[in-house]
Motif scaffolding. Structure first.
Motif, PDB file in Angstrom:
ATOM      1  N   ALA A 149      40.543 -10.355  67.040  1.00  0.00           N
ATOM      2  CA  ALA A 149      39.993  -9.334  67.934  1.00  0.00           C
ATOM      3  C   ALA A 149      38.481  -9.224  67.817  1.00  0.00           C
ATOM      4  O   ALA A 149      37.823  -8.765  68.762  1.00  0.00           O
ATOM      5  N   ASP A 150      37.909  -9.643  66.691  1.00  0.00           N
ATOM      6  CA  ASP A 150      36.471  -9.526  66.492  1.00  0.00           C
ATOM      7  C   ASP A 150      35.798 -10.885  66.311  1.00  0.00           C
ATOM      8  O   ASP A 150      34.708 -10.977  65.760  1.00  0.00           O
ATOM      9  N   ARG A 151      36.448 -11.937  66.805  1.00  0.00           N
ATOM     10  CA  ARG A 151      35.919 -13.288  66.627  1.00  0.00           C
ATOM     11  C   ARG A 151      35.804 -14.019  67.962  1.00  0.00           C
ATOM     12  O   ARG A 151      36.563 -13.774  68.896  1.00  0.00           O
ATOM     13  N   THR A 152      34.849 -14.936  68.015  1.00  0.00           N
ATOM     14  CA  THR A 152      34.705 -15.781  69.200  1.00  0.00           C
ATOM     15  C   THR A 152      35.535 -17.047  69.025  1.00  0.00           C
ATOM     16  O   THR A 152      35.804 -17.487  67.906  1.00  0.00           O
ATOM     17  N   SER A 153      35.916 -17.620  70.143  1.00  0.00           N
ATOM     18  CA  SER A 153      36.527 -18.948  70.134  1.00  0.00           C
ATOM     19  C   SER A 153      35.509 -19.931  70.701  1.00  0.00           C
ATOM     20  O   SER A 153      34.465 -19.530  71.215  1.00  0.00           O
ATOM     21  N   PHE A 154      35.824 -21.213  70.643  1.00  0.00           N
ATOM     22  CA  PHE A 154      34.813 -22.215  70.974  1.00  0.00           C
ATOM     23  C   PHE A 154      35.380 -23.282  71.906  1.00  0.00           C
ATOM     24  O   PHE A 154      36.589 -23.417  72.080  1.00  0.00           O
TER      25      PHE A 154
ATOM     26  N   TRP B  29      44.314 -27.237  62.920  1.00  0.00           N
ATOM     27  CA  TRP B  29      43.384 -28.144  63.605  1.00  0.00           C
ATOM     28  C   TRP B  29      42.074 -27.429  63.929  1.00  0.00           C
ATOM     29  O   TRP B  29      40.985 -27.940  63.700  1.00  0.00           O
ATOM     30  N   VAL B  30      42.191 -26.213  64.469  1.00  0.00           N
ATOM     31  CA  VAL B  30      40.996 -25.436  64.821  1.00  0.00           C
ATOM     32  C   VAL B  30      40.172 -25.137  63.569  1.00  0.00           C
ATOM     33  O   VAL B  30      38.944 -25.263  63.569  1.00  0.00           O
TER      34      VAL B  30
ATOM     35  N   GLU C 108      32.131 -28.498  61.893  1.00  0.00           N
ATOM     36  CA  GLU C 108      30.944 -28.176  62.685  1.00  0.00           C
ATOM     37  C   GLU C 108      30.155 -27.022  62.096  1.00  0.00           C
ATOM     38  O   GLU C 108      29.136 -26.613  62.665  1.00  0.00           O
ATOM     39  N   ASP C 109      30.636 -26.472  60.981  1.00  0.00           N
ATOM     40  CA  ASP C 109      29.946 -25.388  60.272  1.00  0.00           C
ATOM     41  C   ASP C 109      29.690 -24.201  61.204  1.00  0.00           C
ATOM     42  O   ASP C 109      28.569 -23.689  61.310  1.00  0.00           O
TER      43      ASP C 109
ATOM     44  N   CYS D 162      40.434 -34.857  72.499  1.00  0.00           N
ATOM     45  CA  CYS D 162      41.387 -35.041  71.415  1.00  0.00           C
ATOM     46  C   CYS D 162      40.711 -35.359  70.086  1.00  0.00           C
ATOM     47  O   CYS D 162      41.381 -35.623  69.100  1.00  0.00           O
ATOM     48  N   GLN D 163      39.401 -35.340  70.054  1.00  0.00           N
ATOM     49  CA  GLN D 163      38.727 -35.649  68.799  1.00  0.00           C
ATOM     50  C   GLN D 163      38.689 -34.416  67.904  1.00  0.00           C
ATOM     51  O   GLN D 163      38.359 -33.331  68.351  1.00  0.00           O
ATOM     52  N   PRO D 164      39.035 -34.550  66.637  1.00  0.00           N
ATOM     53  CA  PRO D 164      38.991 -33.390  65.730  1.00  0.00           C
ATOM     54  C   PRO D 164      37.551 -32.999  65.430  1.00  0.00           C
ATOM     55  O   PRO D 164      36.637 -33.750  65.640  1.00  0.00           O
TER      56      PRO D 164
END
Length: 533
Positions: free
Chosen positions: A421-426, A462-463, A470-471, A531-533
């Protein structure tokens, strides 16, 4: 004997050298020694503007740390109050800016909220000071002392707020920190009412509590507006030029598009647990969300037997004549239409929603000139309830999407979100083919583990790995499993056509991506990096 002159804060004004020399010799009870006169000269008794500010800030630190400064340590005046107010405003602007996802744009309406909040603070401070028995002349140094201490408390609160965005703090812990800061401010005021206004300890204690409770209540009374907000206009400018949309034509086409899409849905099959899919792509100025809903529809039609039982609502200039708009009325109508074709007591709905999201948990339906209202979690829940659909699998892929869980949860519901709820996704953006969580769940996890709940663990892993590589800060995808939905999904997986598809599940993620890439390339969609990690 005449009264001494007073300034705007009702404080005694020191006589200038000229005024001092004009004193009647008969009233002079003795000349001051030369060194004493030098010490009382204006150049030394009245520090310069910024020097006085430094002394006030030093007194503010002492007060914030639990020591009551002497009134003589403070330099009150209108200029000092204005300068302290400007420093507080700078802290508010800077803290709000750092808390806003880029690109950030200033919202002048945020100053309205800040001004109203400060006026309430000033009024309450004046009220409790007078109730404490302080004379009017005593308010100026008390105000300067309070502002000086409030500056340091605000600085600490802004630092804590920035830190909590990078730490895994629960909502209850964040509220706990807020209460600690409120008590800190209360303690400062109690000291001032006792030390400056002369209130007895118990009276100061009660008046300080009254002040704090009113400020706490104002959080729900005053309509809050942030000073900065995330603006996607800069990203939109990087997009290729598009043909201008005819807004009127688009809106008039909606009834026909909805009727056509719902008429194409096949009815439920008696004795079969059918899965229906409604995929909604919200933000219409980036192609990534359209690509996701089209991919998921093709994947579910092939793997979960939803062919003829899937529906897309999407905002995208290239598809305005093909798909109905993703807006609240169409979502409600689409859910009702699906409910009419399905057996609501037996069949299952998979609702997939992908877009941008905001900190106040609004799901973006932005579409440029076609002005659409964003979706709230409560509106989505209401549309599902009104449709009468019982068995629900809901996946919300957006920033701060964890805020949807509380409103959508029920014993018959599985809710999956791309972020807490308090985080961004990418992974969104004009150059993206797929979001990170979309890639993780639909391209990586489901081809290996077709069961929705179990696939979440693979996607989450995976995420997490990709974000660590990617830090970037963890998005922390969330899942809620209702008490009876897991058993219902087990019965869905036993359907023969799903069993056949499940037998083709690819245990290796890279193979799954190769398969999906081949199929998507037939639709002219690039999947070079998805599909690249």
């Amino acid at each position: 004997m005449t009264d001494s002159p007073r300034d705007a804060w009702d404080q005694p004004v020191q006589a200038t050298p000229e005024q001092a020399s004009a004193v009647d010799p008969q009233e002079d009870d003795g000349a001051l020694p030369d060194d004493t006169a030098a010490l009382n000269s204006p150049a030394q008794t009245q520090p310069e503007l910024f020097g006085a500010l430094g002394l006030n800030l030093r007194a503010g630190i002492k007060l914030a740390l639990g020591h009551t400064p002497a009134p003589a340590d403070l330099h009150s005046g209108l200029e000092q109050c204005l300068m302290l107010g400007m420093l507080l405003l700078g802290l508010e602007l800077g803290g709000s800016y750092l808390s806003t996802e880029a690109p950030a744009r200033f919202d002048a309406y945020g100053l309205n909220y800040l001004g109203a909040s400060w006026l309430l603070n000033l009024f309450m401070l004046l009220l409790v000071t007078r109730l404490a028995g302080a004379a009017r002349a005593g308010f100026a140094p008390l105000l300067v002392a309070f502002l000086s201490a409030a500056l340091w408390i605000t600085l600490v609160s802004q630092l804590l707020w920035q830190a909590q965005q990078y730490l895994m703090l629960s909502g209850s812990l964040v509220w706990g920190l807020f209460v600690v800061l409120l008590l800190w401010q209360w303690r400062v005021l109690v000291r001032l009412l006792h030390g400056f206004a002369g209130a007895r300890p118990m009276r100061a204690f009660v008046l300080g509590g009254f002040y704090s409770l009113v400020l706490l209540a104002s959080l729900w009374v005053l309509p809050r507006t942030e000073l900065w907000y995330t603006d996607e206009a800069t990203e939109q400018a990087a997009q290729p030029s598009r043909a201008r949309l005819d807004v009127e034509t688009v809106f008039y086409a909606q009834p026909g598009l909805m009727q056509q899409s719902l008429a194409a849905l096949q009815p439920q099959r008696p004795g079969v647990t059918d899965l229906y899919l409604l995929a909604l792509g919200g933000f219409g100025l980036e192609d990534v969300f359209l690509k996701e809903v089209e991919y998921v529809r093709e994947q579910f039609d092939r793997q979960y037997d939803t062919a003829g039982r899937s529906l897309i609502l999407a905002n995208n200039p290239a598809r305005v004549s093909q798909y109905p708009l993703a807006n609240r009325p169409n979502l409600a109508q689409g859910l009702r239409g699906v409910a009419q074709k399905m057996d609501t007591a037996e069949d299952v709905l998979f609702l997939f929603m992908t877009s941008h999201g905001s900190r106040d948990h609004r799901f973006s339906l932005e579409f440029g000139a076609i002005e659409l209202n964003d979706l709230t979690p409560q509106q989505v829940r209401q549309a599902l309830d009104d449709a009468g659909i019982r068995w629900r699998v809901i996946l919300v892929s957006s920033c701060f999407s964890g805020g949807f869980i509380e409103a959508l949860q029920s014993p018959e519901t599985l809710v999956i979100t791309a972020a807490a709820a308090d985080r961004t996704s990418f992974g969104c953006g004009v150059d993206s083919d797929f979001t990170y969580f979309g890639t993780a769940y639909f391209k990586q996890a489901l081809p290996q583990q077709p069961r929705f709940i179990e696939a979440f663990d693979l996607a989450n892993s995976w995420v997490s790995n990709k974000e660590q590589q990617e830090d970037i800060s963890a998005s922390q995808p969330q899942i809620f499993v209702g008490e009876v939905i897991a058993q219902k999904l087990d019965s869905l997986y036993l359907e023969p056509k799903l069993q056949t598809a499940f037998s083709l599940a690819v245990p290796d993620a890279s193979s799954a991506c190769d398969t999906s890439r081949t199929q998507i390339e037939t639709q002219n969609e690039s999947q070079s990096d998805a599909c690249q990690p």
